[in-house]
Design a protein around this motif. Sequence first.
Motif, mmCIF file in Angstrom:
data_model
loop_
_atom_site.group_PDB
_atom_site.id
_atom_site.type_symbol
_atom_site.label_atom_id
_atom_site.label_comp_id
_atom_site.label_asym_id
_atom_site.label_seq_id
_atom_site.Cartn_x
_atom_site.Cartn_y
_atom_site.Cartn_z
ATOM 1 N N GLU A 26 0.829 -1.201 0.000
ATOM 2 C CA GLU A 26 0.000 0.000 0.000
ATOM 3 C C GLU A 26 0.870 1.260 0.000
ATOM 4 N N LEU A 27 1.983 1.209 0.710
ATOM 5 C CA LEU A 27 2.901 2.345 0.746
ATOM 6 C C LEU A 27 3.539 2.581 -0.625
ATOM 7 N N GLU A 28 3.906 1.508 -1.294
ATOM 8 C CA GLU A 28 4.472 1.638 -2.644
ATOM 9 C C GLU A 28 3.456 2.277 -3.596
ATOM 10 N N THR A 29 2.200 1.852 -3.471
ATOM 11 C CA THR A 29 1.146 2.429 -4.302
ATOM 12 C C THR A 29 0.948 3.909 -3.983
ATOM 13 N N ALA A 30 0.974 4.250 -2.708
ATOM 14 C CA ALA A 30 0.787 5.644 -2.298
ATOM 15 C C ALA A 30 1.934 6.517 -2.809
ATOM 16 N N TYR A 31 3.170 6.005 -2.747
ATOM 17 C CA TYR A 31 4.307 6.760 -3.283
ATOM 18 C C TYR A 31 4.161 6.965 -4.789
ATOM 19 N N SER A 32 3.723 5.943 -5.479
ATOM 20 C CA SER A 32 3.523 6.048 -6.920
ATOM 21 C C SER A 32 2.463 7.098 -7.238
ATOM 22 N N HIS A 33 1.391 7.076 -6.480
ATOM 23 C CA HIS A 33 0.330 8.065 -6.668
ATOM 24 C C HIS A 33 0.870 9.476 -6.418
ATOM 25 N N PHE A 34 1.640 9.633 -5.354
ATOM 26 C CA PHE A 34 2.218 10.932 -5.008
ATOM 27 C C PHE A 34 3.094 11.467 -6.139
ATOM 28 N N GLU A 35 3.870 10.590 -6.741
ATOM 29 C CA GLU A 35 4.776 11.010 -7.814
ATOM 30 C C GLU A 35 4.032 11.426 -9.079
ATOM 31 N N ASN A 36 2.790 11.020 -9.212
ATOM 32 C CA ASN A 36 2.051 11.291 -10.446
ATOM 33 C C ASN A 36 0.995 12.385 -10.343
ATOM 34 N N VAL A 37 0.737 12.892 -9.142
ATOM 35 C CA VAL A 37 -0.274 13.933 -9.019
ATOM 36 C C VAL A 37 0.356 15.311 -9.192
ATOM 37 N N VAL A 38 -0.450 16.256 -9.694
ATOM 38 C CA VAL A 38 0.056 17.614 -9.915
ATOM 39 C C VAL A 38 -0.771 18.664 -9.175
ATOM 40 N N ASP A 39 -1.992 18.355 -8.853
ATOM 41 C CA ASP A 39 -2.844 19.304 -8.151
ATOM 42 C C ASP A 39 -2.374 19.441 -6.693
ATOM 43 N N PRO A 40 -2.235 20.653 -6.187
ATOM 44 C CA PRO A 40 -1.749 20.857 -4.812
ATOM 45 C C PRO A 40 -2.598 20.155 -3.747
ATOM 46 N N ASP A 41 -3.906 20.122 -3.943
ATOM 47 C CA ASP A 41 -4.762 19.428 -2.979
ATOM 48 C C ASP A 41 -4.501 17.927 -2.979
ATOM 49 N N LEU A 42 -4.288 17.372 -4.150
ATOM 50 C CA LEU A 42 -3.986 15.940 -4.244
ATOM 51 C C LEU A 42 -2.606 15.626 -3.692
ATOM 52 N N ILE A 43 -1.674 16.546 -3.854
ATOM 53 C CA ILE A 43 -0.338 16.350 -3.286
ATOM 54 C C ILE A 43 -0.443 16.283 -1.764
ATOM 55 N N SER A 44 -1.183 17.223 -1.177
ATOM 56 C CA SER A 44 -1.379 17.220 0.279
ATOM 57 C C SER A 44 -2.059 15.941 0.737
ATOM 58 N N SER A 45 -3.066 15.543 0.022
ATOM 59 C CA SER A 45 -3.779 14.316 0.359
ATOM 60 C C SER A 45 -2.852 13.103 0.293
ATOM 61 N N SER A 46 -2.010 13.065 -0.716
ATOM 62 C CA SER A 46 -1.061 11.954 -0.864
ATOM 63 C C SER A 46 -0.070 11.918 0.291
ATOM 64 N N ILE A 47 0.371 13.090 0.715
ATOM 65 C CA ILE A 47 1.319 13.152 1.837
ATOM 66 C C ILE A 47 0.667 12.618 3.113
ATOM 67 N N TYR A 48 -0.568 13.030 3.380
ATOM 68 C CA TYR A 48 -1.274 12.534 4.558
ATOM 69 C C TYR A 48 -1.476 11.019 4.480
#
Length: 79
Positions: A26-48
């Motif tokens: 799940e962590l690997e998937t979350a990191y992958s998602h984080f690397e691919n998002v560009v919207d600031p809200d999605l970046i924050s969500s990915s970090i959380y």
Amino acid sequence: MSIFKKKKRPTATDLLKAELDLAKAELETAYSHFENVVDPDLISSSIYHINSIQERYKYLMKMLKAVEAETKAKQNATP
């Protein structure tokens, strides 16, 4: 050879290791998602989300160490 073999019940250690494997995936998937998002809200969500999974992983590791220590103590206590 018996047709009706008893299945080995998973130990607490086995269950915790399986949960750790799931958290790692799940962590690997979350990191992958984080690397691919560009919207600031999605970046924050990915970090959380990443932080949440990391805390869960730490908790599971702590529990695994405690269970393994308890198991080892029981093995040493029995003659």
